[in-house]
Design an enzyme around this catalytic site. Structure first.
Site, PDB file in Angstrom:
ATOM      1  N   GLY A  14       0.805  -1.217   0.000  1.00  0.00           N
ATOM      2  CA  GLY A  14       0.000   0.000   0.000  1.00  0.00           C
ATOM      3  C   GLY A  14       0.837   1.266   0.000  1.00  0.00           C
ATOM      4  N   MET A  24     -12.342 -12.247   7.006  1.00  0.00           N
ATOM      5  CA  MET A  24     -12.835 -13.229   6.045  1.00  0.00           C
ATOM      6  C   MET A  24     -12.713 -12.680   4.626  1.00  0.00           C
ATOM      7  SD  MET A  24     -16.233 -14.566   8.045  1.00  0.00           S
ATOM      8  CE  MET A  24     -16.646 -15.741   6.769  1.00  0.00           C
ATOM      9  N   ASP A  63      -8.683  -1.193   0.449  1.00  0.00           N
ATOM     10  CA  ASP A  63      -9.574  -0.050   0.677  1.00  0.00           C
ATOM     11  C   ASP A  63      -9.745   0.837  -0.545  1.00  0.00           C
ATOM     12  OD1 ASP A  63      -9.788  -0.908   3.267  1.00  0.00           O
ATOM     13  OD2 ASP A  63      -8.444   0.600   4.112  1.00  0.00           O
TER      14      ASP A  63
END
EC number: 2.7.1.11
Length: 534
Positions: free
Chosen positions: A227, A415, A258
């Site tokens: 990132g 998950m 994100d």
């Protein structure tokens, strides 16, 4: 193969020397005065800009010849690859660029562009001299294994590179662990699994030790997947590699579930995350619909940017309220969230709420007197907004015994992060990996690869590390969410005005660098016409 001399780029050639003077490493230029700068700040001082007609600006990326001008070139092995024999155009045109802003007015300037990704006719590495390394850093994200696989297979199958290693455990693996040999056979099935076969970690960035490792092991291509924090680290590694004069391409591949990396269309793993988020939202909706005054609360990823929550809400159509970090909200009083929940329950008998993990953090901190702390990557540690919000809703309705509710809270965060990538992300990861290795073989360095307006491009590190991509709540997409959920925006008119921003900020800044009175290249630019380089 016999080495052939380097042909200078047609645009940059007239002022090549000036370009190199301006790109001296920051420490040499400013350390004597005690000046310090962040990696992004250092990059900003050395932008490699090319000006053209009608307001055209190319934000170019570094090249090995910027500091090793005598490097030989070699024919690209792809020209003999049977898989490419039917391709009409083997190689990207040297002048091809990708525009940042695709929607323009009739009188608009041509705007900021980036160098188009893809194979070049000449390469700066012979296949048998390449020693490539791949590292994954930061949190997990669907598609990591696919990127690793396609880097390995692409280097082997397209360029005949047979020396590729993986760095275990993130940045610290460079100096604390042994490397893992990677071959097409060893990575054949890894794209069918979640996570990363190389392991990952946060922090552990020691520039000197990392570059020592590259130097000692003879690594001359390093692919860094991570990132914005990871890409900041990659930019520092590039600066040190350049300072030492090493022939080593440092390539970044941006990763964030994100979707908060600036400039790029979207990050890999995002489509998978939105798809997986639907399962949690569907479960919350079923639970809410099956109970008297049922409320389903789903917390999704999004530390500072609410893209997953926003797109999952639009995809679901079952969500009654979406809360994201970019859009402040309040609980109590007229027009507050609790009043809206009560009204929606009276109207529908149930509701589903989606909240991004970074939403409402100021409210939580005030209510709990929380002191900011950070993780190993420097990210602010967040409090659980889902649990906090669920408790606040329960507390509110406890005061209304005639209005019983049933609330279910679902947190699918880990998950979602751990699943394998879907078909869309697998294709995307393949293209990212191929674009990255094409750039490295062509001698580009200090760049990250990304799609911009549907076309893959090479962009300098500072462009994705200087700020984060956020949902623009004055944009149509957020308006579509509000129309879908029929929720209030919870904002005052003053809030909306404060959040409006200028999309042309970067182009204006670059234009000023090219044309402004303070530009050291202004006179040179005039002398060289539209081929001005800064």
């Amino acid at each position: 193969m016999e080495a052939v001399g380097v042909a200078p780029a047609p645009v940059a050639a007239p002022v090549k020397k000036k370009l190199l003077d301006l790109e001296k490493p920051f420490p040499a230029a400013a350390a004597a005065n005690g000046a310090k700068a962040s990696p992004a700040g250092k990059w900003a001082m050395k932008k490699k800009l090319v000006g053209g007609d009608a307001g055209y600006v190319l934000e170019d990326v570094p090249h090995l010849t910027d500091y090793l001008p005598e490097l030989p070139t070699f024919p690209n092995p792809l020209q003999d690859n049977p898989a490419y024999s039917v391709v009409k155009q083997y190689f990207v045109n040297p002048d091809d660029t990708v525009t940042q802003k695709i929607v323009v007015h009739k009188t608009s300037a041509r705007g900021t562009h980036f160098r188009r990704a893809g194979p070049r006719q000449r390469v700066y590495f012979q296949s048998d001299e390449v020693n490539a390394a791949i590292v994954t850093c930061g949190g997990l994200c669907p598609g990591l294994n696919t990127v690793v696989r396609e880097l390995v297979c692409g280097l082997y199958d397209m360029y005949g590179v047979t020396s590729v290693v993986g760095i275990e455990g993130g940045y610290k693996g460079f100096y604390s662990k042994n490397t893992i040999p990677l071959t097409p056979k060893s990575v054949n099935d890894i794209h069918k699994r979640g996570g990363t076969v190389l392991g990952t970690s946060r922090g552990g960035h020691d520039t000197a030790k990392i570059v020592d490792c590259l130097q000692d092991r003879g690594i001359n291509q390093v692919y860094i997947i991570g990132g914005d924090g990871t890409q900041k680290g990659a930019s520092v590694i590039y600066e040190e590699v350049r300072r030492r004069g090493l022939k080593c391409s440092v390539v970044g591949i941006p990763k964030t579930i994100d979707n908060d990396i600036a400039v790029i269309d979207k990050s890999f793993g995002f489509d998978t995350a939105v798809e997986e988020a639907q399962r949690a939202i569907n479960a919350a909706h079923v639970e809410a619909e099956s109970a008297e005054n049922g409320i389903g609360v789903v917390k999704l990823m999004g530390r500072n940017s609410g893209f997953i929550a926003m797109y999952a809400t639009l995809a679901s159509r079952d969500v009654d309220c979406c809360l994201i970090p970019e859009s402040p909200f309040y609980l109590e009083g007229k027009g507050g969230l609790l009043e809206f929940i009560e009204r929606r329950l009276k109207d529908n008998g149930h509701m589903a709420i989606v909240v991004a993990e970074g939403a409402g953090q100021d409210l939580i901190a005030k209510s709990m007197n929380f002191v900011d702390t950070q993780d190993a990557s420097g990210n602010k540690l967040l409090l659980d907004v889902g649990l906090w919000l669920s408790q606040k809703i329960k507390d509110h309705f406890k005061k209304k015994p005639h209005f019983p509710i049933t609330l279910k809270y679902i947190d699918p965060t880990y998950m979602i992060r751990a699943v394998k990538s879907n078909a869309s992300d697998n294709v995307y990861c393949t293209l990212l990996a191929h674009s990255a290795l094409h750039g490295a073989m062509a001698g580009y360095t200090g760049f990250t690869v990304t799609p911009i307006n549907g076309r893959h491009a090479y962009i300098p590190f500072y462009r994705i590390t200087e700020k984060q991509n956020k949902v623009v709540i004055t944009d149509r997409m957020w308006a579509r969410v509000l129309c879908s959920t029929n929720q209030p925006c919870f904002l005052s008119h003053e809030d909306v005005e404060n959040m409006k921003h200028d999309d042309d900020e970067h182009h204006l800044h670059n234009t000023q660098l090219l044309e402004g009175e303070s530009s050291p290249m202004k006179n040179s630019a005039k002398c060289n016409g539209s081929a001005a380089v800064v």
